[in-house]
Design a protein around this motif. Structure first.
Motif, PDB file in Angstrom:
ATOM      1  N   GLU A  24       6.185 -21.132   3.260  1.00 19.08           N
ATOM      2  CA  GLU A  24       6.653 -20.685   4.576  1.00 19.08           C
ATOM      3  C   GLU A  24       7.871 -19.783   4.444  1.00 19.08           C
ATOM      4  O   GLU A  24       7.981 -18.780   5.144  1.00 19.08           O
ATOM      5  N   ALA A  25       8.776 -20.122   3.545  1.00 16.47           N
ATOM      6  CA  ALA A  25       9.978 -19.315   3.352  1.00 16.47           C
ATOM      7  C   ALA A  25       9.658 -17.977   2.686  1.00 16.47           C
ATOM      8  O   ALA A  25      10.344 -16.983   2.922  1.00 16.47           O
ATOM      9  N   ALA A  26       8.620 -17.942   1.867  1.00 20.26           N
ATOM     10  CA  ALA A  26       8.298 -16.739   1.099  1.00 20.26           C
ATOM     11  C   ALA A  26       7.416 -15.748   1.853  1.00 20.26           C
ATOM     12  O   ALA A  26       7.429 -14.552   1.547  1.00 20.26           O
ATOM     13  N   TYR A  27       6.634 -16.231   2.827  1.00 19.00           N
ATOM     14  CA  TYR A  27       5.754 -15.314   3.554  1.00 19.00           C
ATOM     15  C   TYR A  27       6.571 -14.278   4.325  1.00 19.00           C
ATOM     16  O   TYR A  27       7.608 -14.598   4.896  1.00 19.00           O
ATOM     17  N   PRO A  28       6.068 -13.038   4.383  1.00 14.07           N
ATOM     18  CA  PRO A  28       6.711 -12.058   5.264  1.00 14.07           C
ATOM     19  C   PRO A  28       6.586 -12.525   6.715  1.00 14.07           C
ATOM     20  O   PRO A  28       5.702 -13.322   7.043  1.00 14.07           O
ATOM     21  N   SER A  29       7.459 -12.023   7.571  1.00 11.55           N
ATOM     22  CA  SER A  29       7.377 -12.388   8.992  1.00 11.55           C
ATOM     23  C   SER A  29       6.006 -12.002   9.536  1.00 11.55           C
ATOM     24  O   SER A  29       5.336 -11.116   8.990  1.00 11.55           O
ATOM     25  N   TRP A  30       5.590 -12.632  10.612  1.00 11.56           N
ATOM     26  CA  TRP A  30       4.272 -12.307  11.159  1.00 11.56           C
ATOM     27  C   TRP A  30       4.246 -10.859  11.649  1.00 11.56           C
ATOM     28  O   TRP A  30       3.222 -10.195  11.571  1.00 11.56           O
ATOM     29  N   GLN A  31       5.420 -10.346  12.109  1.00  8.85           N
ATOM     30  CA  GLN A  31       5.463  -8.951  12.539  1.00  8.85           C
ATOM     31  C   GLN A  31       5.193  -8.024  11.339  1.00  8.85           C
ATOM     32  O   GLN A  31       4.424  -7.057  11.459  1.00  8.85           O
ATOM     33  N   ASP A  32       5.825  -8.333  10.209  1.00  5.24           N
ATOM     34  CA  ASP A  32       5.586  -7.512   9.013  1.00  5.24           C
ATOM     35  C   ASP A  32       4.144  -7.641   8.538  1.00  5.24           C
ATOM     36  O   ASP A  32       3.544  -6.659   8.084  1.00  5.24           O
ATOM     37  N   GLN A  33       3.584  -8.839   8.652  1.00  6.81           N
ATOM     38  CA  GLN A  33       2.194  -9.026   8.237  1.00  6.81           C
ATOM     39  C   GLN A  33       1.248  -8.204   9.111  1.00  6.81           C
ATOM     40  O   GLN A  33       0.305  -7.581   8.602  1.00  6.81           O
ATOM     41  N   LEU A  34       1.496  -8.198  10.416  1.00  7.75           N
ATOM     42  CA  LEU A  34       0.651  -7.392  11.306  1.00  7.75           C
ATOM     43  C   LEU A  34       0.790  -5.906  10.988  1.00  7.75           C
ATOM     44  O   LEU A  34      -0.208  -5.162  10.993  1.00  7.75           O
ATOM     45  N   ASP A  35       2.002  -5.470  10.691  1.00 18.29           N
ATOM     46  CA  ASP A  35       2.218  -4.073  10.329  1.00 18.29           C
ATOM     47  C   ASP A  35       1.471  -3.740   9.038  1.00 18.29           C
ATOM     48  O   ASP A  35       0.827  -2.682   8.941  1.00 18.29           O
ATOM     49  N   MET A  36       1.537  -4.640   8.053  1.00 21.78           N
ATOM     50  CA  MET A  36       0.803  -4.430   6.800  1.00 21.78           C
ATOM     51  C   MET A  36      -0.693  -4.321   7.072  1.00 21.78           C
ATOM     52  O   MET A  36      -1.373  -3.453   6.515  1.00 21.78           O
ATOM     53  N   GLN A  37      -1.208  -5.207   7.929  1.00 19.60           N
ATOM     54  CA  GLN A  37      -2.643  -5.189   8.235  1.00 19.60           C
ATOM     55  C   GLN A  37      -3.033  -3.886   8.920  1.00 19.60           C
ATOM     56  O   GLN A  37      -4.089  -3.312   8.628  1.00 19.60           O
ATOM     57  N   TYR A  38      -2.198  -3.423   9.843  1.00 20.17           N
ATOM     58  CA  TYR A  38      -2.493  -2.156  10.530  1.00 20.17           C
ATOM     59  C   TYR A  38      -2.573  -1.020   9.519  1.00 20.17           C
ATOM     60  O   TYR A  38      -3.551  -0.265   9.495  1.00 20.17           O
ATOM     61  N   TRP A  39      -1.539  -0.908   8.681  1.00 16.72           N
ATOM     62  CA  TRP A  39      -1.511   0.205   7.725  1.00 16.72           C
ATOM     63  C   TRP A  39      -2.597   0.069   6.668  1.00 16.72           C
ATOM     64  O   TRP A  39      -3.124   1.077   6.194  1.00 16.72           O
ATOM     65  N   ASP A  40      -2.951  -1.151   6.317  1.00 18.45           N
ATOM     66  CA  ASP A  40      -4.075  -1.339   5.402  1.00 18.45           C
ATOM     67  C   ASP A  40      -5.368  -0.800   6.018  1.00 18.45           C
ATOM     68  O   ASP A  40      -6.171  -0.164   5.334  1.00 18.45           O
ATOM     69  N   SER A  41      -5.556  -1.061   7.322  1.00 12.73           N
ATOM     70  CA  SER A  41      -6.784  -0.579   7.971  1.00 12.73           C
ATOM     71  C   SER A  41      -6.786   0.947   8.090  1.00 12.73           C
ATOM     72  O   SER A  41      -7.837   1.576   7.977  1.00 12.73           O
ATOM     73  N   VAL A  42      -5.633   1.542   8.284  1.00 16.29           N
ATOM     74  CA  VAL A  42      -5.530   3.003   8.389  1.00 16.29           C
ATOM     75  C   VAL A  42      -5.706   3.659   7.022  1.00 16.29           C
ATOM     76  O   VAL A  42      -6.407   4.675   6.894  1.00 16.29           O
ATOM     77  N   ASN A  43      -5.083   3.065   6.001  1.00 18.12           N
ATOM     78  CA  ASN A  43      -5.039   3.699   4.678  1.00 18.12           C
ATOM     79  C   ASN A  43      -6.066   3.168   3.687  1.00 18.12           C
ATOM     80  O   ASN A  43      -6.163   3.685   2.573  1.00 18.12           O
ATOM     81  N   GLY A  44      -6.812   2.135   4.075  1.00 18.02           N
ATOM     82  CA  GLY A  44      -7.779   1.557   3.151  1.00 18.02           C
ATOM     83  C   GLY A  44      -7.125   0.849   1.974  1.00 18.02           C
ATOM     84  O   GLY A  44      -7.682   0.814   0.879  1.00 18.02           O
ATOM     85  N   THR A  45      -5.927   0.296   2.201  1.00 16.32           N
ATOM     86  CA  THR A  45      -5.190  -0.384   1.135  1.00 16.32           C
ATOM     87  C   THR A  45      -5.288  -1.907   1.298  1.00 16.32           C
ATOM     88  O   THR A  45      -5.902  -2.404   2.255  1.00 16.32           O
ATOM     89  N   THR A  46      -4.686  -2.624   0.382  1.00 18.29           N
ATOM     90  CA  THR A  46      -4.733  -4.092   0.403  1.00 18.29           C
ATOM     91  C   THR A  46      -3.324  -4.695   0.318  1.00 18.29           C
ATOM     92  O   THR A  46      -3.137  -5.766  -0.250  1.00 18.29           O
TER      93      THR A  46
END
Length: 64
Positions: A24-46
């Motif tokens: 729980e302490a190590a996970y990025p914030s849920w806001q950062d996770q959503l941002d990562m997911q958005y950019w992954d979908s745009v850029n085809g990254t993981t």
């Protein structure tokens, strides 16, 4: 110190579940996770999957 059976059981449970708080302490914030997911979908990254996999690898689940 003499511990009761209940105290010993509670301590054992806390030890067995320590990985949860570490993750729980190590996970990025849920806001950062959503941002990562958005950019992954745009850029085809993981990026998001890689970040989550690293947290899980660095904080392995107990044997329970």
């Amino acid at each position: 110190v003499d511990w009761t059976e209940e105290q010993l059981a509670a301590h054992a449970e806390a030890e067995a579940n320590a990985w949860k708080s570490s993750r729980e302490a190590a996970y990025p914030s849920w806001q950062d996770q959503l941002d990562m997911q958005y950019w992954d979908s745009v850029n085809g990254t993981t990026t998001w999957a890689d970040a989550i996999a690293k947290v899980k690898a660095d904080n392995p689940k107990g044997d329970t």
